[in-house]
Design a protein around this motif. Structure first.
Motif, PDB file in Angstrom:
ATOM      1  N   GLY A 137       0.830  -1.201   0.000  1.00 32.29           N
ATOM      2  CA  GLY A 137       0.000   0.000   0.000  1.00 32.29           C
ATOM      3  C   GLY A 137       0.857   1.240   0.000  1.00 32.29           C
ATOM      4  N   ASP A 138       0.213   2.390  -0.263  1.00 29.63           N
ATOM      5  CA  ASP A 138       0.873   3.678  -0.114  1.00 29.63           C
ATOM      6  C   ASP A 138       2.159   3.763  -0.936  1.00 29.63           C
ATOM      7  N   MET A 139       2.017   3.671  -2.243  1.00 27.61           N
ATOM      8  CA  MET A 139       3.187   3.721  -3.113  1.00 27.61           C
ATOM      9  C   MET A 139       2.903   4.627  -4.298  1.00 27.61           C
ATOM     10  N   GLY A 140       3.877   5.481  -4.615  1.00 28.22           N
ATOM     11  CA  GLY A 140       3.688   6.435  -5.699  1.00 28.22           C
ATOM     12  C   GLY A 140       4.916   6.597  -6.559  1.00 28.22           C
ATOM     13  N   THR A 141       4.907   7.624  -7.376  1.00 31.45           N
ATOM     14  CA  THR A 141       5.993   7.840  -8.327  1.00 31.45           C
ATOM     15  C   THR A 141       7.310   8.163  -7.644  1.00 31.45           C
ATOM     16  N   GLN A 142       7.256   8.702  -6.419  1.00 36.34           N
ATOM     17  CA  GLN A 142       8.476   9.053  -5.712  1.00 36.34           C
ATOM     18  C   GLN A 142       8.952   7.944  -4.781  1.00 36.34           C
ATOM     19  N   SER A 143       8.223   6.845  -4.704  1.00 36.88           N
ATOM     20  CA  SER A 143       8.612   5.737  -3.833  1.00 36.88           C
ATOM     21  C   SER A 143       9.812   5.008  -4.430  1.00 36.88           C
ATOM     22  N   THR A 144      10.874   4.867  -3.632  1.00 35.75           N
ATOM     23  CA  THR A 144      12.079   4.198  -4.133  1.00 35.75           C
ATOM     24  C   THR A 144      11.854   2.703  -4.342  1.00 35.75           C
TER      25      THR A 144
ATOM     26  N   HIS B  80      -2.963  -3.504  -4.345  1.00 31.32           N
ATOM     27  CA  HIS B  80      -2.479  -2.193  -3.902  1.00 31.32           C
ATOM     28  C   HIS B  80      -3.571  -1.605  -3.015  1.00 31.32           C
ATOM     29  N   ILE B  81      -3.321  -1.581  -1.698  1.00 34.91           N
ATOM     30  CA  ILE B  81      -4.391  -1.238  -0.764  1.00 34.91           C
ATOM     31  C   ILE B  81      -4.381   0.255  -0.412  1.00 34.91           C
ATOM     32  N   GLY B  82      -4.575   1.048  -1.438  1.00 39.15           N
ATOM     33  CA  GLY B  82      -4.810   2.472  -1.233  1.00 39.15           C
ATOM     34  C   GLY B  82      -3.603   3.371  -1.343  1.00 39.15           C
TER      35      GLY B  82
ATOM     36  N   MET C  77      -9.658  -6.410   2.770  1.00 44.09           N
ATOM     37  CA  MET C  77      -8.613  -5.401   2.606  1.00 44.09           C
ATOM     38  C   MET C  77      -9.237  -4.017   2.562  1.00 44.09           C
ATOM     39  N   GLY C  78      -8.690  -3.110   3.346  1.00 38.81           N
ATOM     40  CA  GLY C  78      -9.118  -1.718   3.364  1.00 38.81           C
ATOM     41  C   GLY C  78      -7.926  -0.844   3.682  1.00 38.81           C
ATOM     42  N   HIS C  79      -7.991   0.405   3.343  1.00 39.16           N
ATOM     43  CA  HIS C  79      -6.812   1.260   3.488  1.00 39.16           C
ATOM     44  C   HIS C  79      -6.460   1.555   4.949  1.00 39.16           C
ATOM     45  N   ARG C  80      -7.436   1.889   5.752  1.00 39.28           N
ATOM     46  CA  ARG C  80      -7.135   2.306   7.141  1.00 39.28           C
ATOM     47  C   ARG C  80      -7.178   1.109   8.090  1.00 39.28           C
ATOM     48  N   PRO C  81      -6.235   1.066   9.046  1.00 44.92           N
ATOM     49  CA  PRO C  81      -6.162  -0.075   9.966  1.00 44.92           C
ATOM     50  C   PRO C  81      -7.151   0.031  11.125  1.00 44.92           C
ATOM     51  N   LEU C  82      -7.456  -1.124  11.715  1.00 47.78           N
ATOM     52  CA  LEU C  82      -8.262  -1.151  12.930  1.00 47.78           C
ATOM     53  C   LEU C  82      -7.417  -0.843  14.155  1.00 47.78           C
TER      54      LEU C  82
ATOM     55  N   TYR D  64      -7.427  -9.310   8.052  1.00 51.12           N
ATOM     56  CA  TYR D  64      -7.695  -7.961   7.550  1.00 51.12           C
ATOM     57  C   TYR D  64      -6.352  -7.308   7.275  1.00 51.12           C
ATOM     58  N   ILE D  65      -6.171  -6.794   6.057  1.00 54.63           N
ATOM     59  CA  ILE D  65      -4.909  -6.179   5.650  1.00 54.63           C
ATOM     60  C   ILE D  65      -5.165  -4.721   5.303  1.00 54.63           C
ATOM     61  N   SER D  66      -4.311  -3.836   5.832  1.00 58.71           N
ATOM     62  CA  SER D  66      -4.504  -2.402   5.620  1.00 58.71           C
ATOM     63  C   SER D  66      -3.166  -1.717   5.370  1.00 58.71           C
ATOM     64  N   GLY D  67      -3.216  -0.424   5.101  1.00 51.18           N
ATOM     65  CA  GLY D  67      -2.016   0.374   4.873  1.00 51.18           C
ATOM     66  C   GLY D  67      -2.067   1.644   5.700  1.00 51.18           C
TER      67      GLY D  67
END
Length: 356
Positions: A152-159, A182-184, A302-307, A341-344
């Motif tokens: 999760g949480d990956m973009g163009t600037q992520s190494t 890709h979880i958000g 799977m959801g973006h925010r964790p419990l 449950y998997i989150s980012g």
């Protein structure tokens, strides 16, 4: 099962495991300005941002891509014998919110494919001159072990992007992954700079997403430009543009949800209605999943925010005793026996069960 942490990439191997990643870059030099201009022109005309996802069933595969002009959506595919080449047409939309990027999105659904079979395909418009490179994918089968890449949480600037792409397409791991999740928080952000950031990210990951189904759920950043997420991706069991989704793959019933529904909207009445509708949908889905445990014994959400989390930022919902996400979902997950449950969202690796 030993678990190691590296590059915030989680590999699900029946449960969870993580493996090291390596990558070498390859750059192509152009010998003259003329070649550069010709290559740039061809790149502008040819389809790009090609990515797969699973359809209503695990042997349905959706192919999506982008182009710079209005054209037909055509996928040519076969199982190795070009004499048996098939052609499937789909739909094209004008993606007006992508003001500075590719403004036409294409979607084709290939239905009732043969599980465990390798297919070769290319995408094009009306003219065969503007056809993509050939790619291949393997339709998920019902194996004893299924392997998934999850991050999760990956973009163009992520190494980590280059390493993850390379890991997914390594020759000695060919056809290893049934799907990538890709979880958000995709691209940071899909609609930034008129959509050019989203375009760049999807081209960066195309080498893997054109070969392995790329499944997504939205994060908070993805809703900064809501149309961007809903149109760029197509998930199982959803109309396009789409919302929450679910699908059965192998022995697993996967459910992808948007946790942002608990935080969005200034209209409290409308938001409350949306939450109520979503909760009924989720309860119904989990109930049906439980009734079908004999065939699909694992239920993974799977959801973006964790419990739960242990971050220092007390503004994060997961640190609060009255956590919105936890209050809404925890009891339901326990009641229906959700296995995982998997989150980012928090950019750290944590787990609540040491056996994973």
């Amino acid at each position: 099962m030993d678990t190691k942490v590296l590059n915030c990439c989680v590999i699900v191997h029946t449960l969870l495991a993580l493996i090291p990643l390596h990558m070498t870059a390859h750059l192509q030099d152009f010998k003259s300005n003329k070649n550069v201009e010709k290559s740039t022109k061809n790149m502008e005309l040819h389809p790009d941002q090609i990515h797969l996802s699973l359809g209503k069933k695990s042997n349905d595969v959706i192919v999506m891509w982008a182009s710079s002009f209005d054209d037909e959506s055509v996928v040519e595919y076969h199982t190795g014998e070009k004499a048996q080449l098939k052609e499937k047409k789909g739909e094209t939309i004008h993606f007006t919110s992508n003001t500075q990027g590719r403004q036409y999105l294409h979607r084709v659904e290939l239905s009732d494919l043969e599980p465990g079979t390798k297919y070769y395909y290319a995408v094009r418009g009306k003219t065969e001159k503007l056809i993509s490179d050939q790619y291949s994918f393997v339709v998920p089968g019902k194996h004893n072990v299924q392997t998934y890449m999850i991050y999760g949480d990956m973009g163009t600037q992520s190494t980590n992007v280059q390493f993850i792409v390379h890991e997914a397409i390594l020759e000695d791991k060919s056809n290893t992954y049934e799907a990538i999740f890709h979880i958000g928080d995709i691209a940071y952000d899909l609609g930034k700079s008129g959509g050019t950031v989203g375009d760049k990210f999807l081209n960066t990951v195309q080498k893997m997403t054109a070969r392995i189904p790329y499944m997504t759920v939205p994060g908070d950043h993805d809703l900064f430009h809501n149309d961007q997420y809903r149109y760029r991706f197509s998930m199982p069991g959803c109309d396009w543009p789409m919302k929450s989704d679910h699908i059965d793959v192998g022995f697993v019933h996967f459910v992808g949800i948007s946790t942002e529904i608990f935080f969005g909207g200034s209209d409290n009445t409308t938001n409350s209605e949306n939450i109520l509708s979503f909760m009924k949908w989720l309860q119904n889905d989990l109930q049906k999943a439980n009734e079908n445990r004999r065939q699909y014994p694992w239920v993974i959400v799977m959801g973006h925010r964790p419990l739960y989390c242990s971050v220092d930022d007390k503004n994060e919902d997961c640190t609060k005793e009255d956590s919105v996400v936890r209050n809404k979902l925890e009891n339901m997950f326990y009641s229906y026996g959700v296995d995982l449950y998997i989150s980012g969202h928090n950019h750290i690796y944590e787990r609540t069960l040491s056996g994973l």
